[in-house]
Structure formats: structure tokens, C-alpha cells
Design a protein around this motif. Structure first.
Motif, PDB file in Angstrom:
ATOM      1  N   VAL A 127      28.945  40.764  60.815  1.00 51.40           N
ATOM      2  CA  VAL A 127      29.715  41.549  59.850  1.00 51.40           C
ATOM      3  C   VAL A 127      30.338  40.665  58.777  1.00 51.40           C
ATOM      4  N   GLU A 128      30.788  39.477  59.143  1.00 50.69           N
ATOM      5  CA  GLU A 128      31.393  38.581  58.152  1.00 50.69           C
ATOM      6  C   GLU A 128      30.381  38.181  57.085  1.00 50.69           C
ATOM      7  N   GLU A 129      29.134  37.993  57.508  1.00 48.51           N
ATOM      8  CA  GLU A 129      28.066  37.650  56.564  1.00 48.51           C
ATOM      9  C   GLU A 129      27.818  38.805  55.589  1.00 48.51           C
ATOM     10  N   LEU A 130      27.813  40.035  56.111  1.00 49.49           N
ATOM     11  CA  LEU A 130      27.631  41.212  55.255  1.00 49.49           C
ATOM     12  C   LEU A 130      28.765  41.310  54.231  1.00 49.49           C
ATOM     13  N   ILE A 131      30.000  41.149  54.689  1.00 54.88           N
ATOM     14  CA  ILE A 131      31.144  41.245  53.786  1.00 54.88           C
ATOM     15  C   ILE A 131      31.070  40.154  52.721  1.00 54.88           C
ATOM     16  N   HIS A 132      30.678  38.954  53.109  1.00 59.25           N
ATOM     17  CA  HIS A 132      30.545  37.859  52.144  1.00 59.25           C
ATOM     18  C   HIS A 132      29.459  38.179  51.116  1.00 59.25           C
ATOM     19  N   GLU A 133      28.318  38.625  51.605  1.00 57.69           N
ATOM     20  CA  GLU A 133      27.193  38.954  50.709  1.00 57.69           C
ATOM     21  C   GLU A 133      27.565  40.066  49.730  1.00 57.69           C
ATOM     22  N   ARG A 134      28.178  41.122  50.230  1.00 58.60           N
ATOM     23  CA  ARG A 134      28.574  42.219  49.354  1.00 58.60           C
ATOM     24  C   ARG A 134      29.695  41.787  48.410  1.00 58.60           C
ATOM     25  N   GLY A 135      30.543  40.891  48.882  1.00 57.14           N
ATOM     26  CA  GLY A 135      31.612  40.363  48.046  1.00 57.14           C
ATOM     27  C   GLY A 135      31.070  39.600  46.851  1.00 57.14           C
ATOM     28  N   LEU A 136      29.989  38.869  47.060  1.00 54.71           N
ATOM     29  CA  LEU A 136      29.360  38.142  45.954  1.00 54.71           C
ATOM     30  C   LEU A 136      28.791  39.117  44.926  1.00 54.71           C
ATOM     31  N   ARG A 137      28.278  40.240  45.401  1.00 52.82           N
ATOM     32  CA  ARG A 137      27.695  41.244  44.511  1.00 52.82           C
ATOM     33  C   ARG A 137      28.736  42.099  43.794  1.00 52.82           C
ATOM     34  N   ALA A 167      35.364  40.531  45.921  1.00 53.21           N
ATOM     35  CA  ALA A 167      36.008  40.382  47.221  1.00 53.21           C
ATOM     36  C   ALA A 167      36.559  41.727  47.690  1.00 53.21           C
ATOM     37  N   PRO A 168      36.507  42.002  48.989  1.00 54.09           N
ATOM     38  CA  PRO A 168      36.921  43.310  49.491  1.00 54.09           C
ATOM     39  C   PRO A 168      38.352  43.700  49.115  1.00 54.09           C
ATOM     40  N   ASP A 169      39.280  42.747  49.171  1.00 53.18           N
ATOM     41  CA  ASP A 169      40.661  43.106  48.835  1.00 53.18           C
ATOM     42  C   ASP A 169      40.785  43.497  47.367  1.00 53.18           C
ATOM     43  N   ARG A 170      40.098  42.779  46.501  1.00 49.55           N
ATOM     44  CA  ARG A 170      40.136  43.097  45.064  1.00 49.55           C
ATOM     45  C   ARG A 170      39.428  44.425  44.787  1.00 49.55           C
ATOM     46  N   PHE A 171      38.245  44.599  45.368  1.00 54.19           N
ATOM     47  CA  PHE A 171      37.474  45.813  45.148  1.00 54.19           C
ATOM     48  C   PHE A 171      38.233  47.045  45.647  1.00 54.19           C
ATOM     49  N   LEU A 214      39.457  50.255  43.596  1.00 48.08           N
ATOM     50  CA  LEU A 214      39.037  51.589  43.993  1.00 48.08           C
ATOM     51  C   LEU A 214      40.239  52.478  44.275  1.00 48.08           C
ATOM     52  N   ALA A 215      41.225  51.948  44.970  1.00 50.42           N
ATOM     53  CA  ALA A 215      42.440  52.708  45.283  1.00 50.42           C
ATOM     54  C   ALA A 215      43.160  53.125  44.005  1.00 50.42           C
ATOM     55  N   ALA A 216      43.214  52.236  43.034  1.00 52.05           N
ATOM     56  CA  ALA A 216      43.881  52.556  41.767  1.00 52.05           C
ATOM     57  C   ALA A 216      43.160  53.687  41.030  1.00 52.05           C
ATOM     58  N   VAL A 217      41.855  53.622  40.996  1.00 48.83           N
ATOM     59  CA  VAL A 217      41.073  54.667  40.320  1.00 48.83           C
ATOM     60  C   VAL A 217      41.243  56.002  41.033  1.00 48.83           C
ATOM     61  N   TRP A 218      41.053  55.990  42.355  1.00 50.50           N
ATOM     62  CA  TRP A 218      41.188  57.243  43.103  1.00 50.50           C
ATOM     63  C   TRP A 218      42.606  57.784  43.001  1.00 50.50           C
ATOM     64  N   ARG A 258      43.672  52.416  52.799  1.00 53.04           N
ATOM     65  CA  ARG A 258      43.238  53.815  52.913  1.00 53.04           C
ATOM     66  C   ARG A 258      41.953  54.070  52.126  1.00 53.04           C
ATOM     67  N   ALA A 259      41.770  53.360  51.019  1.00 59.20           N
ATOM     68  CA  ALA A 259      40.509  53.481  50.278  1.00 59.20           C
ATOM     69  C   ALA A 259      39.351  53.014  51.156  1.00 59.20           C
ATOM     70  N   ALA A 260      39.559  51.928  51.893  1.00 59.00           N
ATOM     71  CA  ALA A 260      38.526  51.434  52.811  1.00 59.00           C
ATOM     72  C   ALA A 260      38.264  52.442  53.922  1.00 59.00           C
ATOM     73  N   ILE A 261      39.311  53.084  54.417  1.00 57.29           N
ATOM     74  CA  ILE A 261      39.153  54.109  55.450  1.00 57.29           C
ATOM     75  C   ILE A 261      38.382  55.303  54.890  1.00 57.29           C
ATOM     76  N   MET A 262      38.654  55.668  53.653  1.00 53.78           N
ATOM     77  CA  MET A 262      37.929  56.769  53.021  1.00 53.78           C
ATOM     78  C   MET A 262      36.440  56.424  52.871  1.00 53.78           C
ATOM     79  N   MET A 263      36.146  55.171  52.538  1.00 53.85           N
ATOM     80  CA  MET A 263      34.749  54.735  52.461  1.00 53.85           C
ATOM     81  C   MET A 263      34.105  54.773  53.848  1.00 53.85           C
ATOM     82  N   LEU A 264      34.879  54.435  54.846  1.00 57.18           N
ATOM     83  CA  LEU A 264      34.392  54.507  56.223  1.00 57.18           C
ATOM     84  C   LEU A 264      34.009  55.949  56.569  1.00 57.18           C
TER      85      LEU A 264
END
Length: 84
Positions: A8-18, A21-25, A29-33, A45-51
Motif C-alpha cells: 500500500v505504501e508503494e501505491l500511495i507513493h506512486e499515486r502521490g507522484l502523479r 502528496a495525499p495530505d495536500r491532495f 479536495l476537501a476545500a473544493v467539496w 473526511r474527504a479521504a473517507i468519502m473517497m473510500l
């Protein structure tokens, strides 16, 4: 169902590069929503909503491996954001 070699850490790192970083993203997202719905949504909560979004996808296609991995990723991101 879940690949034992999946990291999972590798996935988060890979997606973070694209996508950033998850905290920034999730902060973005939370600000827009928040502005759309008029209710303050935290990054966690934005991450939970994505979940939830991914869980619905899994419900509709239980064998899709990418969705299963994304769920693990969002669970980890929720955990990371909880510590901040």
C-alpha cells in the motif's frame, strides 16, 4: 482477492507522484467539496468519502483488483491524516 505482493505504501507513493502528496491532495479536495456543499469537510473526511466511492465500485465489480488496492490505499491515507 488481494495480491499478497501488494504494498500500500508503494501505491500511495506512486499515486502521490502523479497527483500530489495525499495530505495536500485531500486538503485541496476537501476545500473544493466544502465550497460546493457549504459544509466544512476535513481532509480526513474527504479521504473517507473517497473510500465510500471505491466501496460502491467494489460492490458493483467485486473482482476489480485496482479498486481493491485503492480501498487499501484510502484506508492508509485516512490513518495518515488522523495522525496530523
Amino acid at each position: 482477492m488481494i495480491d499478497s505482493n501488494f504494498q500500500v505504501e508503494e501505491l500511495i507513493h506512486e499515486r502521490g507522484l502523479r497527483y500530489g502528496a495525499p495530505d495536500r491532495f485531500m486538503t485541496q479536495l476537501a476545500a473544493v467539496w466544502s465550497s460546493i456543499v457549504g459544509v466544512k469537510i476535513s481532509p480526513q473526511r474527504a479521504a473517507i468519502m473517497m473510500l465510500f466511492f471505491k466501496l460502491i465500485r467494489l460492490w458493483n465489480n467485486p473482482s476489480h483488483e485496482d479498486t481493491q488496492q485503492d480501498i487499501q490505499g484510502y484506508l492508509k491515507i485516512v490513518e495518515i491524516l488522523k495522525k496530523q
